[in-house]
Design an enzyme around this catalytic site. Sequence first.
Site, PDB file in Angstrom:
ATOM      1  N   TYR A   3       0.588  -1.452  -0.070  1.00  0.00           N
ATOM      2  CA  TYR A   3      -0.034  -0.088   0.117  1.00  0.00           C
ATOM      3  C   TYR A   3       1.099   1.303  -0.380  1.00  0.00           C
ATOM      4  CZ  TYR A   3      -4.134  -2.649   0.909  1.00  0.00           C
ATOM      5  OH  TYR A   3      -4.998  -3.158   0.972  1.00  0.00           O
ATOM      6  N   LYS A  61       0.542   4.445  -2.527  1.00  0.00           N
ATOM      7  CA  LYS A  61       0.999   6.264  -1.857  1.00  0.00           C
ATOM      8  C   LYS A  61       2.071   6.625  -2.248  1.00  0.00           C
ATOM      9  CE  LYS A  61      -1.785   4.054   1.948  1.00  0.00           C
ATOM     10  NZ  LYS A  61      -2.543   4.261   3.166  1.00  0.00           N
ATOM     11  N   GLN A  65      -0.198   4.544   8.240  1.00  0.00           N
ATOM     12  CA  GLN A  65      -0.256   3.414   7.948  1.00  0.00           C
ATOM     13  C   GLN A  65      -0.820   2.420   9.372  1.00  0.00           C
ATOM     14  OE1 GLN A  65      -0.209   2.656   4.401  1.00  0.00           O
ATOM     15  NE2 GLN A  65      -1.258   0.771   4.815  1.00  0.00           N
ATOM     16  N   ASP A  99      -6.132  11.311   5.625  1.00  0.00           N
ATOM     17  CA  ASP A  99      -6.600  10.280   6.054  1.00  0.00           C
ATOM     18  C   ASP A  99      -8.242  10.453   6.578  1.00  0.00           C
ATOM     19  OD1 ASP A  99      -5.912   8.292   4.394  1.00  0.00           O
ATOM     20  OD2 ASP A  99      -4.523   7.536   6.043  1.00  0.00           O
ATOM     21  N   SER A 153     -17.692   0.260   9.677  1.00  0.00           N
ATOM     22  CA  SER A 153     -16.112   0.330  10.676  1.00  0.00           C
ATOM     23  C   SER A 153     -16.385   2.222  10.187  1.00  0.00           C
ATOM     24  CB  SER A 153     -14.879  -0.072   9.358  1.00  0.00           C
ATOM     25  OG  SER A 153     -14.894   0.602   8.108  1.00  0.00           O
TER      26      SER A 153
END
Length: 209
Positions: free
Chosen positions: A57, A61, A105, A130, A178
């Site tokens: 990931y 990114k 992360q 985020d 979530s």
Amino acid sequence: MSSSGDSSGKLLSGTDLAKEIRESLSRDVAELREKLPGLKPGLAIVQVGGREDSNVYIRMKTKAATDIGIEAHHLKLPRTITEAELLLKIRKLNEDPSIHGIIVQMPLDSDNTINSHLVTDTVSSDKDVDGLNTVNEGRVAVGDLEGFVPCTPNGVMELIKRSGVEIAGSNAVVLGRSKIVGTPASELLKWHHATVTICHSKTKNLSQL
């Protein structure tokens, strides 16, 4: 998601959309750097440990950031780091003027117990790209969508809107609640005037919805 009386579904692909968005962002960054000579937009990606899925990931990114003209800084920390040490690292990034966005992360691959909620809340709400800081989550909850919005739900909304699907007045079913995806996705759909049903592990008769 379906319009009233229409139970059919439509599979949406984000590949072409992602390319369009990156090209648009690349132009935006170039214009910003032209207006503000010397500015180098900086993104810090904080990683604890070395999970291979996280490594994948982060590479994605980093490449995406580089492709649009953003300098990505990967701060890889050892599994032995303590919660206090990690929070100190994040606070230093908050104060660093060369860093304009911070991603921590998840999950944290640590030998020690670290409160991930405390970690995301330590990231400055002004650099929380985020959208996981409680301040930014609260803004989404009350319909203030001008700040940072969790990236996956935001991407879902862009995909729906650019695919020509009418959100307002539609019935939307969100699977999962979530903090990162399900809950903010349901909030975004609600504030775009969909009628939203949230389903989770305790939902009964899911197949009938």
